[in-house]
Design a protein around this motif. Structure first.
Motif, PDB file in Angstrom:
ATOM      1  N   ASP A   1      37.757  45.643  46.074  1.00 43.92           N
ATOM      2  CA  ASP A   1      38.365  44.405  46.362  1.00 43.92           C
ATOM      3  C   ASP A   1      39.549  43.647  47.103  1.00 43.92           C
ATOM      4  O   ASP A   1      39.747  42.286  47.859  1.00 43.92           O
ATOM      5  N   PHE A   2      40.200  44.542  47.800  1.00 48.37           N
ATOM      6  CA  PHE A   2      40.012  44.130  49.244  1.00 48.37           C
ATOM      7  C   PHE A   2      39.648  44.554  49.999  1.00 48.37           C
ATOM      8  O   PHE A   2      39.706  43.726  51.351  1.00 48.37           O
ATOM      9  N   CYS A   3      38.549  44.995  50.515  1.00 49.81           N
ATOM     10  CA  CYS A   3      37.373  45.649  50.999  1.00 49.81           C
ATOM     11  C   CYS A   3      36.582  43.993  51.044  1.00 49.81           C
ATOM     12  O   CYS A   3      36.077  43.043  51.980  1.00 49.81           O
ATOM     13  N   ASN A   4      35.995  43.458  49.735  1.00 51.26           N
ATOM     14  CA  ASN A   4      35.019  41.927  49.854  1.00 51.26           C
ATOM     15  C   ASN A   4      36.418  41.247  48.959  1.00 51.26           C
ATOM     16  O   ASN A   4      35.452  41.402  47.555  1.00 51.26           O
ATOM     17  N   PRO A   5      37.766  40.765  48.702  1.00 49.94           N
ATOM     18  CA  PRO A   5      38.113  39.711  47.301  1.00 49.94           C
ATOM     19  C   PRO A   5      37.336  39.360  47.036  1.00 49.94           C
ATOM     20  O   PRO A   5      36.605  37.855  47.426  1.00 49.94           O
TER      21      PRO A   5
ATOM     22  N   VAL B   1      34.775  39.651  44.880  1.00 51.09           N
ATOM     23  CA  VAL B   1      33.251  39.925  44.281  1.00 51.09           C
ATOM     24  C   VAL B   1      33.365  40.611  43.032  1.00 51.09           C
ATOM     25  O   VAL B   1      31.947  40.383  42.717  1.00 51.09           O
ATOM     26  N   LEU B   2      34.016  40.991  42.607  1.00 47.82           N
ATOM     27  CA  LEU B   2      34.543  41.406  41.048  1.00 47.82           C
ATOM     28  C   LEU B   2      34.608  40.411  39.790  1.00 47.82           C
ATOM     29  O   LEU B   2      35.230  41.054  39.030  1.00 47.82           O
ATOM     30  N   GLY B   3      35.345  40.091  40.692  1.00 53.86           N
ATOM     31  CA  GLY B   3      36.268  38.587  39.957  1.00 53.86           C
ATOM     32  C   GLY B   3      37.928  39.206  39.948  1.00 53.86           C
ATOM     33  O   GLY B   3      38.355  40.176  40.305  1.00 53.86           O
ATOM     34  N   ALA B   4      38.254  38.694  39.105  1.00 50.92           N
ATOM     35  CA  ALA B   4      40.221  39.281  38.656  1.00 50.92           C
ATOM     36  C   ALA B   4      39.579  40.696  37.765  1.00 50.92           C
ATOM     37  O   ALA B   4      38.850  41.083  37.396  1.00 50.92           O
TER      38      ALA B   4
END
Length: 520
Positions: free
Chosen positions: A200-204, A206-209
């Motif tokens: 999530d840090f890398c690609n905010p 992208v995996l949802g909440a």
């Protein structure tokens, strides 16, 4: 097209060229629409630093017609552990032959840091790259969180970002830079929520909440791995695992160190099981029968960690328990060994201090009072008298390093020591001396917390992991210090375990976590 500088290309191995291409495609948004981050998760020793420097230099010097033709990045920030700041600076100078001006903040005063950040952000600045530690960045984050401060963020040892609630993670996340490159040989360490934090840090987003990730991915995957999981739970867990891997493989590239087998000598890993001595068994049994131990086993969690630490130290050597029980510097030390606080009668008089508590020397043969230490003593004797090999001794406890040093002094083995008290400048000198074939060296005593990453100890071809860590990544990081580029001898890694003790449980937990890592 963008061309990588031939100065670097000639040093890149095939897997490194693939890695540079992968990262370039990610940060330019060609692999995942709307996302410009990536994680290079190669095993230790595969050259993540060189790949990162190649990408950095390419983005700073080359443009792409579809991206405007100008260099993609004007400023870049490299964030890494304090101990690796000067290493990154040296590697940039080495590979780029001084053509890139870097501003490395290593052991700088607050005034120097403020001045250097101001210099880096100045419009006419000649320094293109700022190299800064995680701790220093956190303390001065507000000065860097301005528009145009960074076009490329490189985070080395990025498993530091596994907890999204830390101040360091939040400070970096607020940096106005979408191109984020995370370098970590161990992206999956303990739990899937740590993996989520890094992704999530890398690609905010992208995996949802976090709650969505936990409900859709984490819970089904973990339920499917339980020994008593129903067939439908196993199937669902495998489906969600494949789905998660399929998504994250768009921006995560992981290669194992099997690639190194083509370029390096063989590596042999041996698990050395050592019996507890009679004194250790008595102390261990006393612990299990104590009131404090029963309180822990009945669900009282207040003393669990200190109890586990005491047991692990006991497996290393009874001297560590003796010292903890007799130490009088603060009440905290006595409480940390509350399960073993009344064991003084089990120690023969004068065994560890000649009757003078805290001051006397140990009796002859003290190393035989620990199963692991006895095996280590015999191993060192054989290696020193019959071979020309050098060895690295790794422990989680500096008190164990004290015993290693005592053993080396008594037997005349040359050694150097690196732990948390060693300054950055001294670290480099110790490594250089130890790796020099002309120097009379034999053992390198290493604290896993202080030197588990970033050190190149190819002067040794044998390494002992004296005590297992709950986190398998820490042991992997330490073991990778000797099996790296430049190693010319067969490598032996010895994992010491005390049989019938908590160390077996720790090792089993490591294997379980390794299995979880394979799922993503």
């Amino acid at each position: 097209s963008v061309v990588v500088d031939p100065m670097l290309v000639r040093f890149l191995r095939p897997h490194q060229r693939e890695g540079v291409q992968f990262m370039f495609d990610c940060v330019t948004g060609q692999r995942l629409e709307g996302k410009q981050g990536c994680i290079l998760a190669d095993d230790m020793g595969l050259g993540k630093t060189l790949q990162g420097i190649t990408l950095l230099w390419t983005l700073l010097t080359s443009g792409h017609s579809l991206l405007g033709g100008c260099p993609i990045a004007r400023r870049a920030i490299i964030v890494c552990p304090t101990s690796l700041v000067s290493n990154w600076d040296n590697e940039c100078t080495k590979w780029l032959q001084g053509r890139l001006k870097t501003l490395a903040m290593c052991e700088s005063t607050r005034e120097d840091v403020v001045a250097n950040i101001g210099m880096f952000l100045h419009p006419s600045n000649v320094y293109k790259v700022l190299i800064i530690s995680y701790e220093t960045f956190r303390m001065h984050a507000e000065r860097l969180q301005v528009p145009g401060s960074c076009d490329l963020l490189v985070c080395d040892e990025a498993h530091r970002l596994k907890n999204d609630a830390t101040l360091t993670n939040r400070a970096l996340d607020n940096l106005p830079c979408k191109r984020r490159v995370l370098l970590s040989g161990t992206p999956m360490q303990n739990h899937l929520d740590e993996f989520f934090a890094m992704v999530d840090f890398c690609n905010p987003g992208v995996l949802g909440a976090p709650t969505q990730f936990r409900k859709y991915y984490e819970l089904p995957i973990l339920a499917g791995r339980e020994p008593d999981a129903a067939p439908e739970q196993v199937v669902l867990g495998e489906e969600r695992s494949r789905e998660l891997s399929g998504l994250t493989n768009n921006f995560i590239l992981r290669r194992t160190n099997k690639l190194l087998s083509q370029h390096l000598p063989p590596k042999v890993i041996e698990v050395v099981c050592c019996r507890l001595t009679e004194l250790q068994r008595q102390l261990y049994h006393h612990f299990l029968q104590s009131k404090a131990a029963r309180r822990v086993l009945n669900g009282r969690t207040s003393g669990v960690l200190s109890a586990i630490t005491s047991l692990k130290k006991l497996c290393n050597h009874p001297k560590l328990i003796y010292d903890a029980v007799h130490r009088r510097f603060s009440p905290g030390h006595v409480r940390s060994c509350s399960c073993l606080s009344d064991v003084g009668s089990l120690f023969p008089p004068g065994l560890f201090d000649n009757g003078r508590v805290g001051r006397g020397g140990m009796a002859a043969g003290w190393e035989t009072l620990s199963g692991k230490m006895a095996v280590l003593a015999r191993m060192l004797h054989v290696l020193y008298t019959e071979t020309h090999d050098r060895i690295v001794l790794v422990s989680n406890y500096t008190s164990s390093l004290d015993l290693f040093a005592q053993l080396c002094r008594e037997r005349g083995y040359p050694f150097v020591r690196l732990d948390g008290t060693t300054t950055i400048n001294k670290r480099q000198k110790l490594v250089k001396v130890f790796n020099d074939p002309a120097e009379r060296q034999f053992a390198f005593l290493l604290s896993s917390k202080a030197g588990g990453c970033g050190l190149n100890l190819i002067g040794a071809n044998r390494l002992v992991l004296f005590d297992p860590d709950w986190n398998p990544a820490n042991d992997q990081q330490a073991a990778a210090r000797v099996w790296r580029d430049g190693q010319r001898k067969r490598v032996f890694v010895y994992r010491f375990l005390s049989t019938g003790s908590i160390e077996e449980k720790v090792y089993q937990r490591q294997l379980s976590k390794e299995g979880l890592k394979q799922l993503v």
